[in-house]
Design a protein around this motif. Structure first.
Motif, mmCIF file in Angstrom:
data_model
loop_
_atom_site.group_PDB
_atom_site.id
_atom_site.type_symbol
_atom_site.label_atom_id
_atom_site.label_comp_id
_atom_site.label_asym_id
_atom_site.label_seq_id
_atom_site.Cartn_x
_atom_site.Cartn_y
_atom_site.Cartn_z
ATOM 1 N N ALA A 10 -34.660 -16.959 -11.224
ATOM 2 C CA ALA A 10 -35.532 -18.068 -11.608
ATOM 3 C C ALA A 10 -36.541 -17.632 -12.670
ATOM 4 N N GLU A 11 -37.114 -16.440 -12.511
ATOM 5 C CA GLU A 11 -38.058 -15.938 -13.508
ATOM 6 C C GLU A 11 -37.363 -15.666 -14.837
ATOM 7 N N SER B 237 -24.904 -18.152 -8.902
ATOM 8 C CA SER B 237 -25.537 -19.453 -9.129
ATOM 9 C C SER B 237 -26.868 -19.528 -8.397
ATOM 10 N N SER B 238 -27.745 -20.343 -8.896
ATOM 11 C CA SER B 238 -29.066 -20.502 -8.300
ATOM 12 C C SER B 238 -29.081 -21.696 -7.339
ATOM 13 N N PRO C 217 -30.628 -12.010 -0.955
ATOM 14 C CA PRO C 217 -30.461 -13.234 -1.769
ATOM 15 C C PRO C 217 -31.763 -13.831 -2.257
ATOM 16 N N ASP C 218 -32.816 -13.839 -1.418
ATOM 17 C CA ASP C 218 -34.059 -14.456 -1.857
ATOM 18 C C ASP C 218 -34.693 -13.699 -3.023
ATOM 19 N N VAL C 219 -34.617 -12.368 -2.990
ATOM 20 C CA VAL C 219 -35.147 -11.570 -4.099
ATOM 21 C C VAL C 219 -34.327 -11.818 -5.359
ATOM 22 N N GLU D 28 -35.370 -23.073 -19.091
ATOM 23 C CA GLU D 28 -35.642 -24.359 -18.452
ATOM 24 C C GLU D 28 -36.857 -25.039 -19.073
ATOM 25 N N LYS D 29 -37.841 -24.248 -19.492
ATOM 26 C CA LYS D 29 -39.061 -24.806 -20.056
ATOM 27 C C LYS D 29 -38.796 -25.509 -21.379
ATOM 28 N N TYR D 30 -38.022 -24.846 -22.254
ATOM 29 C CA TYR D 30 -37.776 -25.403 -23.586
ATOM 30 C C TYR D 30 -36.434 -26.126 -23.683
#
Length: 261
Positions: free
Chosen positions: A146-147, A260-261, A138-140, A153-155
């Motif tokens: 996210a990447e 989902s994150s 899950p962490d990977v 998310e930035k724009y």
């Protein structure tokens, strides 16, 4: 050619002209002379004599030849020859150890024989998908997601997300017949209309099966044009967020975890 499931490709070779019983293309393991057309009728009174004559003719070892006018007179060309179709095909696979794998050291190979059939299959699937972030720990997976989502998310873009945008009430009223047909399968997220051309782009949150996503998108475009008369619809976008598959319809295997994150 030969396959382990269907066996030899030509159990009876009818391509050579040496004779139905003397075809060199048939492997002894797959030869079935009962399927061949007999050279003589079964009720022929001279069957025994014919068999003796055939054997006698073979024993003479005399080859009928002719002289080709375009070749030297010393070269005798056989008159009756069999067409060459290549060497006899392989009728079985070379036996080898099923654990043969030159990329895996002997001390690091997985002992599947010690596992139950269910666990062995699960482990094989996990190892085969080890390079796919969705199937890793899950962490990977969350780091990969996210990447992947960083630019959105930035724009703060709308396309590619489930964020709701501006919805024009007039467009919603115009597309009401199509929305009733689509029902709970979709949820309107935003509408956008070009001021110059009048073209419309619609975003929906799609709740149906992923395998039907593209087909439903095309059907929605047809409904908007045919049922609502919205000929200025340029694009329909079906958003699914982090959902990429339907685990419940893939054998109920949730190994790769939530989307989902």
């Amino acid at each position: 050619g030969y396959t382990s499931f269907f066996g030899p490709s030509n159990p009876i070779d009818e391509r050579t002209i040496v004779g139905t019983r003397d075809s060199y293309m048939i492997d002894e393991k797959s030869r079935d002379e009962s399927r061949l057309t007999p050279q003589f009728a079964p009720d022929d009174l001279e069957n025994e004599f014919n068999e003796d004559f055939v054997n006698f003719r073979k024993s003479l070892n005399i080859m009928e030849t002719y002289i080709d006018p375009f070749l030297s007179e010393d070269i005798k060309v056989p008159r009756h020859v069999a067409k060459w179709h290549g060497y006899p095909e392989q009728t079985n696979f070379r036996p080898q150890n099923y654990t043969n794998n030159r990329f895996t050291p002997e001390d690091k190979k997985t002992d599947f024989d010690a596992l139950s059939p269910f666990r062995a299959r699960k482990l094989a699937v996990e190892m085969a998908r080890a390079q796919n972030a969705e199937w890793m720990t899950p962490d990977v997976h969350q780091k990969h997601v996210a990447e992947e989502r960083a630019p959105y998310e930035k724009y703060q873009t709308l396309v590619g997300t489930l964020r709701k945008g501006e919805i024009d009430p007039d467009i919603v009223q115009e597309m009401e017949p199509a929305l009733k047909i689509l029902g709970s399968c979709v949820e309107l997220l935003s509408t956008w209309q070009d001021e110059e051309t009048g073209g419309i782009v619609l975003r929906f949150n799609y709740h149906g099966l992923m395998k039907n996503r593209f087909g439903m998108k095309c059907w929605a475009e047809s409904l908007l044009r045919e049922e609502c008369g919205m000929m200025n619809v340029n694009n329909v976008i079906f958003e699914t967020g982090f959902r990429r598959r339907d685990p419940a319809y893939e054998g109920g295997d949730y190994y790769y975890g939530p989307y989902s994150s």
